[in-house]
Write a protein that holds these residues in place. Structure first.
Motif, PDB file in Angstrom:
ATOM      1  N   UNK A  78       0.803  -1.223   0.000  1.00 32.60           N
ATOM      2  CA  UNK A  78       0.000   0.000   0.000  1.00 32.60           C
ATOM      3  C   UNK A  78       0.837   1.276   0.000  1.00 32.60           C
ATOM      4  N   UNK A  79       2.136   1.168   0.295  1.00 33.11           N
ATOM      5  CA  UNK A  79       3.001   2.347   0.253  1.00 33.11           C
ATOM      6  C   UNK A  79       3.705   2.511  -1.093  1.00 33.11           C
ATOM      7  N   UNK A  80       3.511   1.576  -2.022  1.00 27.64           N
ATOM      8  CA  UNK A  80       4.251   1.606  -3.285  1.00 27.64           C
ATOM      9  C   UNK A  80       3.850   2.820  -4.126  1.00 27.64           C
ATOM     10  N   UNK A  81       4.875   3.485  -4.708  1.00 23.96           N
ATOM     11  CA  UNK A  81       4.588   4.628  -5.582  1.00 23.96           C
ATOM     12  C   UNK A  81       4.681   4.260  -7.057  1.00 23.96           C
ATOM     13  N   UNK A  82       5.005   2.990  -7.360  1.00 22.02           N
ATOM     14  CA  UNK A  82       5.033   2.528  -8.739  1.00 22.02           C
ATOM     15  C   UNK A  82       6.264   2.923  -9.527  1.00 22.02           C
ATOM     16  N   UNK A 103      -5.339  -5.887  13.306  1.00 24.46           N
ATOM     17  CA  UNK A 103      -5.070  -6.410  11.977  1.00 24.46           C
ATOM     18  C   UNK A 103      -3.651  -6.024  11.562  1.00 24.46           C
ATOM     19  N   UNK A 104      -2.814  -7.035  11.269  1.00 29.67           N
ATOM     20  CA  UNK A 104      -1.424  -6.782  10.899  1.00 29.67           C
ATOM     21  C   UNK A 104      -1.105  -7.305   9.499  1.00 29.67           C
ATOM     22  N   UNK A 138      -5.688  -1.398  13.081  1.00 33.74           N
ATOM     23  CA  UNK A 138      -4.538  -1.978  12.405  1.00 33.74           C
ATOM     24  C   UNK A 138      -3.246  -1.533  13.048  1.00 33.74           C
ATOM     25  N   UNK A 139      -2.178  -2.254  12.734  1.00 36.29           N
ATOM     26  CA  UNK A 139      -0.849  -1.868  13.186  1.00 36.29           C
ATOM     27  C   UNK A 139       0.109  -2.099  12.035  1.00 36.29           C
ATOM     28  N   UNK A 140       0.764  -1.032  11.623  1.00 36.54           N
ATOM     29  CA  UNK A 140       1.681  -1.140  10.500  1.00 36.54           C
ATOM     30  C   UNK A 140       2.224   0.228  10.147  1.00 36.54           C
ATOM     31  N   UNK A 141       2.901   0.286   9.021  1.00 31.18           N
ATOM     32  CA  UNK A 141       3.549   1.506   8.571  1.00 31.18           C
ATOM     33  C   UNK A 141       2.498   2.588   8.335  1.00 31.18           C
ATOM     34  N   UNK A 142       2.546   3.638   9.121  1.00 33.74           N
ATOM     35  CA  UNK A 142       1.567   4.713   9.020  1.00 33.74           C
ATOM     36  C   UNK A 142       0.693   4.831  10.243  1.00 33.74           C
TER      37      UNK A 142
END
Length: 317
Positions: free
Chosen positions: A50-54, A236-237, A261-265
């Protein structure tokens, strides 16, 4: 320098020459000693995270162990705006790095920190977890799930229910701290019923599956809770079983269910880094299985089947 380089999201990284990054804006150039091949790294290299900028080309890798110019070693989390860690050299922001003990094994640290960090940060930063509470680890037979079982116990969980599909790995979790295990194999409805019977009254769910297992597990647990007003934190991880669920409205009305959730961001970089020293101190007490692979073999290692429970780590040689 040489690095693992992604030039197409449809092909594994290749070992090739790549321009070495130049220090600036407070960054330090380190020699990379080890970088873990985590699921997060795979999804980033495939352009699906979900963090990918392509943008291509890219060097994958989100963390690693590096040697500073003064010869000391650090564990570091790569910034989003610099090349990844699967290279001979990488840029380190000192604010995202933690010094390692002189006797720390770079391969073990690189293998363990990312999967262990997921549950450690969730329990320490996302919820108000207290010693004596009970935890369900959904997806406990994966690398991160296995770590979560151990970490929940290290943080004082009185009871840890471990649920997963791999029967062999499930059988090993009792020695790692699980007080009960539940198989998710076989008929999905029967698996949900087993889970509901075993884990109805837990205080926390650490969820690495999402998808259908979670969709069935939520109502199965909530219907059996002795006190539905007692809070249940569902963290949710991961999403190894699917990125989405259908959530009936009654699930949220009929019980005190708190989904997060827990994650980047969801946790700041500073918050994550603040947890790293205490997690590093715990690593010697955690069971870690790692296999090192030379960076030059990244393409074949990327597609080769990994032994269950073993994390691949790329090293310069």
């Amino acid at each position: 320098m040489y690095a693992a380089v992604v030039r197409s999201f449809d092909h594994p990284p290749r070992y090739e020459e790549f321009e070495a990054p130049r220090p600036g804006d407070g960054h330090v150039l380190v020699d990379v000693l080890a970088a873990g091949l985590h699921p997060r790294v795979r999804s980033g290299a495939a352009g699906t995270h979900y963090t990918s900028d392509g943008k291509l080309p890219l060097v994958p890798g989100v963390d690693g162990v590096g040697r500073l110019p003064d010869g000391s070693s650090v564990y570091f989390v790569a910034g989003d705006d610099v090349p990844g860690t699967m290279a001979e050299q990488a840029l380190v922001d000192p604010r995202r790095a933690v010094a390692l003990p002189a006797d720390a094994d770079p391969v073990v640290v690189a293998a363990a920190m990312n999967p262990a960090m997921s549950s450690w940060v969730a329990l320490r930063r996302r919820i108000s977890f207290r010693a004596g509470q009970s935890v369900l680890v959904l997806g406990a037979t994966g690398n991160a799930g296995q770590m979560a079982v151990q970490i929940a116990r290290r943080l004082g969980a009185a009871r840890v229910v471990a649920a997963g599909r791999d029967a062999d790995r499930l059988g090993l979790l009792g020695d790692l701290g699980a007080t009960e295990t539940v198989s998710l194999a076989g008929d999905p409805e029967e698996a949900a019923e087993r889970l509901g019977a075993a884990a109805a009254d837990v205080d926390v769910v650490i969820d690495y599956t999402w998808g259908e297992p979670t969709q069935r597990a939520m109502p199965a647990l909530l219907k059996r809770r002795a006190d539905r007003s007692a809070a249940l934190d569902w963290v949710q991880i991961g999403s190894v079983a699917g990125a989405e669920i259908a959530l009936p409205s009654f699930v949220l009305r009929a019980a005190n269910l708190r989904i997060l959730g827990s994650g980047q961001g969801s946790v700041t970089a500073a918050g994550i880094v603040a947890e790293l020293p205490s997690l590093i101190a715990e690593l010697p007490s955690l069971a870690v299985s790692a296999r090192s692979v030379p960076l030059a073999d990244v393409e074949s290692a990327w597609t080769a089947p990994a032994a269950p429970g073993t994390r691949l780590v790329l090293t310069p040689r």
